[in-house]
Motif scaffolding. Structure first.
Motif, short mmCIF file in Angstrom:
data_model
loop_
_atom_site.label_atom_id
_atom_site.label_comp_id
_atom_site.label_asym_id
_atom_site.label_seq_id
_atom_site.Cartn_x
_atom_site.Cartn_y
_atom_site.Cartn_z
N ILE A 233 0.82 -1.21 0.00
CA ILE A 233 0.00 0.00 0.00
C ILE A 233 0.85 1.26 0.00
O ILE A 233 0.61 2.20 -0.76
CB ILE A 233 -0.96 -0.02 1.21
CG1 ILE A 233 -2.04 -1.08 1.01
CG2 ILE A 233 -1.60 1.34 1.43
CD1 ILE A 233 -2.94 -1.29 2.21
N ARG A 342 -0.94 -4.87 -7.54
CA ARG A 342 -1.13 -4.41 -6.17
C ARG A 342 -2.56 -4.65 -5.68
O ARG A 342 -2.78 -5.18 -4.58
CB ARG A 342 -0.80 -2.92 -6.06
CG ARG A 342 -0.86 -2.39 -4.64
CD ARG A 342 -0.55 -0.92 -4.58
NE ARG A 342 -1.58 -0.10 -5.20
CZ ARG A 342 -1.42 0.54 -6.34
NH1 ARG A 342 -0.28 0.45 -7.00
NH2 ARG A 342 -2.39 1.27 -6.83
N ILE A 346 -3.71 -7.16 -2.60
CA ILE A 346 -4.35 -6.63 -1.40
C ILE A 346 -5.68 -7.34 -1.14
O ILE A 346 -5.98 -7.76 -0.01
CB ILE A 346 -4.57 -5.11 -1.54
CG1 ILE A 346 -3.22 -4.37 -1.47
CG2 ILE A 346 -5.50 -4.59 -0.44
CD1 ILE A 346 -3.31 -2.90 -1.76
N SER A 362 -6.40 1.55 1.80
CA SER A 362 -5.80 1.50 0.48
C SER A 362 -6.27 2.68 -0.36
O SER A 362 -5.48 3.32 -1.07
CB SER A 362 -6.16 0.18 -0.21
OG SER A 362 -5.63 0.14 -1.52
N THR A 365 -4.46 5.88 0.61
CA THR A 365 -3.11 6.01 0.04
C THR A 365 -3.17 6.29 -1.46
O THR A 365 -2.36 7.05 -1.98
CB THR A 365 -2.29 4.74 0.30
OG1 THR A 365 -2.92 3.61 -0.31
CG2 THR A 365 -2.14 4.48 1.79
#
Length: 441
Positions: A233, A342, A346, A362, A365
């Protein structure tokens, strides 16, 4: 559908409706975001000059980020404790209203900076609740065996919309400024209709035994203690936060490359084409091995292409635009690879009862790297100039990626998308890290 395997995600009507809604909502969101920046820049430039207008780009990003920042603990908890479909429907209705109001104001000629900033805040609030619920909903729509492919499709839809959206907004604005907002409102409307077509879906049982504030903290604790999730993250947070070239596209289009609003559409379309080509490749040749290492390489390429784009300011006019388009094309390809890997990792490394809270962090970010990145780029451009800001951002993204590959070897040692044996809340938060370490001993 005859060519699809029985467990293909598109076999399920709820997931098909979800995917349509996901694509339309993200297209509308990012089309609207670039138009907000372009319109605010043009209005401010008439009275504040180039430097003052560049600062307005930063403030637009800040106006959309602050609601996400302050609401993140609440929105994740809400997504884990209430019907995710209803959350998405309500926020989409709010977004339709905001885009429609800006369209009407622009058409009538009374649009202003205060109105643009006010709608930007509303968009930020709606997205704060929409993102975690939307992201956490996908795994509830398909059987467990189909989950990895469903998450991959959802990731591709989100990233495609994120990168294609600015191109759509730029072209629509060039045709008719009010029409760009009207198009966003229409896309939000289609997304709302699609979400209304999704029937009741299973969702993890709510925890009613513990205080809501304690449960909100659980999401932060889970991510912080799981080095793999934390590293994945934060890599996006810092790398894209620094390399915010797309935030300065209005300045490059108007004052450096001198290509106007239509040229802004071309520049915004270049990453979209790169992302679309990459998504098409994944549709036929899905990534299977060394996914962590490939993500790190993609972020390095993302930073390098940002540097090349910044350097086009020093090239002759007859080739500068072509080189800029090529750099942005590569930027879109690398960004798609990074987000595809990514987001899948996650989702697959998070239990369902935590997906809303982890998803909200998440999203925070991602928003920090996008909206706050716009603010950083705008303010830095006002301070040292747009060209230096873009080049410095690209260098910073590469440095961050190299540092993260050393600080968090869990990323580069992630071999595949195969999910770990996710344990219930309260169990050891690092199954993926242990599995990765076991493969190296």
């Amino acid at each position: 559908m005859a060519l699809m395997s029985p467990d293909h995600p598109l076999r399920f009507a709820n997931f098909r409706a979800y995917l349509i809604g996901r694509v339309c909502a993200v297209l509308a969101q990012y089309a609207m975001m670039i138009v907000l920046g372009w319109q605010a820049y043009n209005i401010a430039r008439e009275t504040m000059g180039t430097q003052g207008a560049a600062a307005q780009l930063g403030l637009i990003g800040l106006a959309q980020f602050l609601p996400l920042f302050f609401l993140t603990p609440v929105t994740g908890w809400v997504a884990d404790h209430f019907d995710r479909r209803m959350i998405v429907r309500c926020t989409l209705l709010l977004l339709v209203t905001g885009a429609g109001l800006l369209s009407f104001a622009t058409y009538e000629g009374w649009v202003s900076l205060p109105l643009i900033f006010g709608i930007a805040v509303i968009v930020g609030i709606a997205r704060a609740f929409n993102g975690p619920a939307f992201g956490a909903l996908a795994p509830n729509l398909v059987p467990k065996a189909t989950l990895p492919r469903a998450i991959a499709l959802s990731s591709v839809a989100w990233q495609s919309g994120q990168i294609i959206g600015p191109a759509v907004g730029g072209y629509a604005y060039a045709a008719a400024p009010w029409g760009a907002y009207a198009l966003s409102a229409a896309l939000y409307g289609v997304a709302l209709i699609a979400m209304l077509m999704i029937g009741k879906v299973p969702q993890a049982a709510r925890d009613t035994t513990r205080h809501p504030i304690r449960q909100m903290i659980d999401g932060l604790t889970y991510v912080r203690q799981n080095r793999f999730l934390f590293a994945t993250i934060t890599l996006d947070l810092f790398a894209v936060l620094l390399a915010g070239a797309t935030a300065l596209l209005p300045i490059y289009a108007r004052d450096i490359l001198h290509v106007g609003s239509r040229g802004l559409g071309h520049l915004a379309a270049a990453p979209a084409v790169g992302a679309a080509l990459t998504a098409l490749w994944f549709a036929f040749r899905p990534m299977q091995r060394e996914v962590g290492l490939k993500m790190l390489i993609a972020v390095v390429v993302f930073g390098a292409s940002t540097i090349v784009f910044g350097l086009t300011a020093f090239l002759p006019n007859d080739i500068a635009t072509e080189v800029a388009l090529g750099a942005l094309l590569v930027l879109g390809c690398s960004d798609m690879i990074s987000v595809y890997v990514r987001t899948s990792l996650i989702q697959l490394h998070t239990p369902d009862e935590m997906r809303g809270r982890v998803g909200s962090l998440s999203q925070l970010t991602i928003s920090a790297s996008n909206e706050l990145g716009e603010a950083e780029s705008g303010f830095l451009a006002a301070l040292i100039g747009p060209v230096a800001a873009v080049i410095a951002g690209g260098i910073g993204a590469i440095i961050i990626t190299l540092a993260w590959s050393r600080l968090f070897p869990e990323i580069r040692l992630a071999r595949s998308f195969d999910p770990p044996d996710i344990r219930p809340t309260g169990a050891s938060p690092e199954p993926s890290v242990k599995q990765v370490k076991e493969t190296t001993t």
